[in-house]
Design a protein around this motif. Structure first.
Motif, short mmCIF file in Angstrom:
data_model
loop_
_atom_site.label_atom_id
_atom_site.label_comp_id
_atom_site.label_asym_id
_atom_site.label_seq_id
_atom_site.Cartn_x
_atom_site.Cartn_y
_atom_site.Cartn_z
N CYS A 197 -2.93 -1.09 9.40
CA CYS A 197 -4.07 -0.51 10.07
C CYS A 197 -5.11 -1.01 9.04
O CYS A 197 -5.25 -1.29 8.19
CB CYS A 197 -3.86 0.97 9.71
SG CYS A 197 -4.32 1.88 8.21
N ASP A 198 -6.44 -0.95 9.90
CA ASP A 198 -7.63 -1.22 9.05
C ASP A 198 -8.58 0.13 9.23
O ASP A 198 -9.89 0.10 9.25
CB ASP A 198 -8.38 -2.39 10.05
CG ASP A 198 -8.84 -2.18 11.30
OD1 ASP A 198 -8.33 -1.06 11.82
OD2 ASP A 198 -9.47 -2.96 12.08
N PHE A 199 -8.00 1.51 9.38
CA PHE A 199 -8.44 2.55 9.59
C PHE A 199 -9.30 2.84 11.01
O PHE A 199 -9.73 3.93 11.09
CB PHE A 199 -9.42 2.75 8.19
CG PHE A 199 -8.71 2.65 7.03
CD1 PHE A 199 -8.02 3.84 6.54
CD2 PHE A 199 -8.58 1.59 6.26
CE1 PHE A 199 -7.01 3.90 5.55
CE2 PHE A 199 -7.90 1.61 5.04
CZ PHE A 199 -7.22 2.67 4.76
N GLN A 200 -9.23 1.67 11.77
CA GLN A 200 -9.83 2.05 13.11
C GLN A 200 -8.62 1.70 14.00
O GLN A 200 -8.39 2.31 14.90
CB GLN A 200 -10.88 0.94 13.39
CG GLN A 200 -12.23 1.44 12.58
CD GLN A 200 -13.12 0.35 12.55
OE1 GLN A 200 -12.92 -0.84 12.97
NE2 GLN A 200 -14.30 0.75 12.19
N ARG A 251 -11.16 -5.53 9.60
CA ARG A 251 -10.45 -6.69 9.13
C ARG A 251 -9.56 -7.04 10.15
O ARG A 251 -8.86 -6.33 10.88
CB ARG A 251 -9.94 -6.42 7.83
CG ARG A 251 -10.82 -6.11 6.60
CD ARG A 251 -11.78 -7.54 6.09
NE ARG A 251 -10.82 -8.47 5.53
CZ ARG A 251 -10.36 -8.42 4.35
NH1 ARG A 251 -10.88 -7.77 3.49
NH2 ARG A 251 -9.85 -9.66 3.95
N GLN A 297 -2.57 -1.75 4.69
CA GLN A 297 -3.85 -1.46 5.06
C GLN A 297 -4.88 -2.42 4.55
O GLN A 297 -4.83 -3.09 3.62
CB GLN A 297 -4.34 -0.07 4.39
CG GLN A 297 -3.39 1.01 4.73
CD GLN A 297 -3.67 2.52 4.15
OE1 GLN A 297 -3.99 2.37 2.99
NE2 GLN A 297 -3.80 3.38 4.65
N LYS A 298 -5.91 -2.59 5.44
CA LYS A 298 -7.18 -3.45 5.24
C LYS A 298 -8.52 -2.78 5.33
O LYS A 298 -8.29 -1.65 6.20
CB LYS A 298 -7.30 -4.79 6.13
CG LYS A 298 -5.72 -5.61 6.05
CD LYS A 298 -5.97 -6.19 4.55
CE LYS A 298 -4.51 -7.17 4.29
NZ LYS A 298 -4.33 -7.33 3.00
N SER A 299 -9.56 -3.30 4.92
CA SER A 299 -10.88 -2.40 5.23
C SER A 299 -11.24 -2.58 6.85
O SER A 299 -10.54 -3.47 7.67
CB SER A 299 -11.86 -3.42 4.74
OG SER A 299 -11.69 -3.51 3.18
N ALA A 300 -12.09 -1.47 6.98
CA ALA A 300 -12.28 -1.39 8.67
C ALA A 300 -12.53 -2.67 9.24
O ALA A 300 -13.57 -3.24 8.63
CB ALA A 300 -13.35 -0.46 8.60
N ASP A 350 0.99 -1.04 0.01
CA ASP A 350 0.04 0.07 0.03
C ASP A 350 0.73 1.15 0.05
O ASP A 350 0.55 2.23 -0.63
CB ASP A 350 -0.94 0.08 1.24
CG ASP A 350 -1.98 -0.93 1.06
OD1 ASP A 350 -2.48 -1.22 -0.10
OD2 ASP A 350 -2.28 -1.87 1.83
#
Length: 115
Positions: free
Chosen positions: A53-56, A25, A20-23, A9
């Motif tokens: 990160c998973d954006f969270q 995950r 990065q992975k989806s929120a 990424d």
């Protein structure tokens, strides 16, 4: 990467690899992917830090020390960048290093004097 398709990424050679992975995950898979990407890079390009990160949730790994630096949770990338910059300043300018006879790599006195 070993005849498999995959994409890093973000890769800042010798500094940072981001996966990065989806929120929501599981970051375990992200760690596996990042490890494969890391191994596939030329040794001279391998970054010191790995950010998952998973954006969270953000997990920062110091690959040189094999130490996870996830004592802080970040809501925004700006928060993460601010914390990483503060940690790097402390690590490079204040924290003593055994290999340097308990001196920091760039002592604060050098920074203040501009030398």
């Amino acid at each position: 990467m070993n005849n498999k398709s995959g994409f890093i990424d973000l890769c800042w050679p010798r500094v940072l690899l981001v996966e990065q992975k989806s929120a929501g995950r599981d970051l375990t898979k992200a760690a596996t992917h990042a490890g494969g990407y890391f191994d596939a890079l030329k040794e001279t390009e391998r970054p010191r830090f790995q950010l998952l990160c998973d954006f969270q949730t953000f997990e920062l790994l110091d690959r040189d020390r094999r130490e996870i630096l996830n004592a802080e949770w970040f809501v925004t990338t700006k928060q993460a960048q601010t914390a990483i910059n503060a940690w790097l300043k402390q690590y490079n300018n204040i924290r003593p290093h055994q290999a340097l006879n308990m001196r920091p790599p760039v002592p604060e006195t050098l920074l203040k004097n501009g030398t």
